[in-house]
Structures are given as C-alpha cells and as structure tokens.
Write an enzyme that holds these catalytic residues in place. Sequence first.
Site, mmCIF file in Angstrom:
data_model
loop_
_atom_site.group_PDB
_atom_site.id
_atom_site.type_symbol
_atom_site.label_atom_id
_atom_site.label_comp_id
_atom_site.label_asym_id
_atom_site.label_seq_id
_atom_site.Cartn_x
_atom_site.Cartn_y
_atom_site.Cartn_z
ATOM 1 N N GLU A 49 50.595 37.064 34.424
ATOM 2 C CA GLU A 49 50.555 38.394 33.958
ATOM 3 C C GLU A 49 52.044 38.936 34.057
ATOM 4 O OE1 GLU A 49 48.704 40.046 32.277
ATOM 5 O OE2 GLU A 49 46.631 39.043 32.392
ATOM 6 N N HIS B 204 51.722 38.540 30.406
ATOM 7 C CA HIS B 204 50.780 39.775 29.991
ATOM 8 C C HIS B 204 50.959 40.085 28.550
ATOM 9 C CE1 HIS B 204 48.910 43.615 30.746
ATOM 10 N NE2 HIS B 204 49.783 44.389 30.347
ATOM 11 N N SER C 206 44.849 45.479 28.468
ATOM 12 C CA SER C 206 45.897 46.276 29.394
ATOM 13 C C SER C 206 45.184 47.609 29.812
ATOM 14 C CB SER C 206 47.284 46.264 28.970
ATOM 15 O OG SER C 206 48.330 46.869 29.739
#
Length: 469
Positions: A328, A446, A209
């Site tokens: 995601e 994610h 990230s």
Amino acid sequence: MAICATAGQDDGLVVSTVTGQVRGTTTHTTDLPDKPIYAFLGIPYAAPPVGELRYRPPQPALPWEGVREAVEYGSYCPQNLTSFNKMDYDFPMEFGENMTMSEDCLTVNVFTPTVGGDAALPVLLWIHGGALMLGMGSPPGWEALAAHQDVVVVSFNYRLGVLGFLSTKDENMPGNYGLLDQVHAMEWVKENIRNFGGDPERVTLFGQSAGGISISYHLLSPLSKGLFQRAISQSGTWKTFPVNPQPLPLTKMFAEKAGCEMEDTASITACLKGKSAEELLESFDALWPMLYLVPVVDGTFLTTDPMDLMEKGEINTIDYLLGVNNHEVGWVALSHFVQGDLHVGISQEVFVKIVRTGTTMAYQGNPNLDKIVDTIVAEYRDPTTPDDPLAIQYQYSHVQGDSMFVAPTMLVAEKHADVGARVFLYENQYRPSIDPNRPDWVGCDHADDLFYNLGTSVPQRTCQTSKLQ
C-alpha cells in the site's frame, strides 16, 4: 481496453427523476460495440451548499422545468489542485484543462445499459478517494464497468477538505458535511435509480482509499442504514482516518489564518461563511499538512466514537468485502513519508527516526514509547541484509502500509464478523505494468486497483460521446 470509442444516437431518450427530466449521451466500449451505455451526467442531487447552506447538511435539489441536458459532468467540489496532482496515486489521471470548480458541485452521474424501469439491474454506487480533501466522481471508465458487468454504475461529488469536514463540534459547525452529502446521494439513488434500470434494493457501495474509509463509517451510522445492501472498502476503513475528538483547535487555527475574529464559534462560522471558496483554499494550502481534517462525532451521523460502536456491536451487518493491496505504501505514497531518492534507500538511523515520529503521534504520553519503537524496528528489520539502505526502506514501507491500511482493515473485518456479518477479506497482489520507472521491489501499490475498477489498464485511451438529440 479503451473505455469507449464510438458515439451513437438515440432520439428522445429521456429519463424522469423526482426533480425533473434529464437527457443524456450514449457510448460504446471498444470490445462491445453493439452494447450501448447510456450516461446521464451532472444531475443535481442536492441544493448548492452556498451562502447560509455552507457548513450545513445538504438540502433537497431544486426542481426544474422541461428536459435538463445531462451531457456534461458537473463542477468539481473546491479543492487544491497542486495537492491533487502531487497525490495522483489516488487517481490514475489528472484534471482536464476545461474543468471547473464550484461550491455548486453536488451532482450525480449514472451509467446504465438500459433505462427500462423493469430491468432491476444491480447498482454499484462509487465513493471516490482523495484523503477527504481531493477528488471527483467523474473519472473515465464507468461505461466499461456498466457494459461488461451489466450493472448500473453511479458516481457523485461530495464536499471536501475545509468545506466538507471543518468542525467546531457544536451547532454552529457540526462537521461531517461530506459524509452527509454521501448519505443524500444514497437517498437520491433509492428514489430515482429504478427509472435508470436499477434496483434500489440491490445497491452496493464501493470505494477506494477515502472512499473505502467513508463506507466503513456508513456501516456505523444510523443515517445510512437501509440505503444500501452490500459494501466494498478498498484500501481503507474508518480506523485509517479515526475521528478527531477535539476539532476546535484546528478550526481556530484555520480561522485565524483566514483572517477571522475568534470571539466564539458563532462568529468563526459567520466569518468563514463570508469568505470565498478561493480564500478558504488559499488559507488551507498555507497550513497544509498541519491542518488534516477527518470526521467527528457529531451526534447525528456518528452518535459516539466508532470503536465504542464496534465494541457494542452497533454495526450494520450487511455483506462486507474489504481488503488491501500487498504494498500500500510501496512507491508513490512512500514519497510522502521518505525524503530523497527512493531508488537509493534510507539509513537505519533515518528508519528509526521516522518510526519514532509516527509512534509518538500514535501513542502520545505512553511511558513505554521507547519499547514500542524498539519492538517495531526489530520486527520489520531484514535479517538477511539489515544494513542495505533499499532493504531498510522496503521494511519501512511495510511499517507504514501495515499501520495505515492492513491493521485497520483487519480490525474492522474482525469486528464485523464478531456481530454475525458475512465478511470477505482479500489481498490484491497483482502489480500493473504501467510505470516503467517503478522498481521491481515494489508490489501492488496504493490505488493500483483503480486501473482495473475503471477499465483503464492501458494508459492511452480515448472516449467520444455525443448528445442524444
């Protein structure tokens, strides 16, 4: 797999750094009970960025005399904990009750199977995620990675949010302090890691990230070149968080909320330096999410816009592995974009509305805005069940995931390949079975990959350590 289960003793285990000696702890992973991992925690890699050093590049750590007990993690950099726990998709754990936050937070942690100076093991240097405003370099699990892969793992804290990325875009508050902290941590590794059994010429950056985003920026910065030899960006590149070309209006908005006079950038900077970290966090919380801070072109870390650097081929051409999870914005992250019960879905009207909102922000002033929106809606609409609210929500989740992660990753991969770098692209399709409330239609969300990075795929885990006397 539990991270670690037993503690051991190793009398007199002391390692030297350029600023002084440190003594750590030892642990063993459950399934490798005969392989000790030595952990050295909370080692300062830069001076505390307080007082006049706030909003300035990091300075060298102060040396100490004697042996420093490196047995506890250092303080976390100031951040809003309410936001942290709301955004736990970036972190598969919450802060502990005994955690402390302080601006004196620039510390590094080392996990190694050996401290032999001639071992020359590969080094994995982790940059944590958290939208550049949250997170810490001390999640549980690096012991397992070090033990199973026979590598030296390094993690660290860096400045975040209004203390790490606020900018007036001039000499008073140039910005990018968090990224400069990361560079300083890399320099610490280059100078010290051999004494911890690592090879300073075999350093791989890896991050997820905002960590992956940071790494993508480092591949464009002249300050970072030569400090690592390989890089891994998981779920994010610089294009996910592009630079803000005009950060001053946001800084003025924040300064006003903090109660500062705004005669000029010098007075703004002086006023903000005089506020406590708690006051700054309170002002930030009052403005969130209007105040979203990202890197800037500062002329030092970034010499010009990242896209210009890519078009000119001014890219560090080291081996680069990057990729995404296949969903995601599939579940937890989706709740930040869609209001209401995600088990119910959304209407076509809501789908079009939120697509239009995002498109308007991305294509401000574009005369073809309506056509762009219509094209996106048509491309993602489910042809078999176009009116099913869950199908509509599913399609929107991929609109958001593609725009934030997939497209930025593909763009950066192509640009790196164009200049001759060896690029390895992946899609992670493995969905962990850790959340019984997650619907079957959700794929690999994610931060799902963090559970495997950290060796924490089993939610119930314990770890015991002991001081090395």
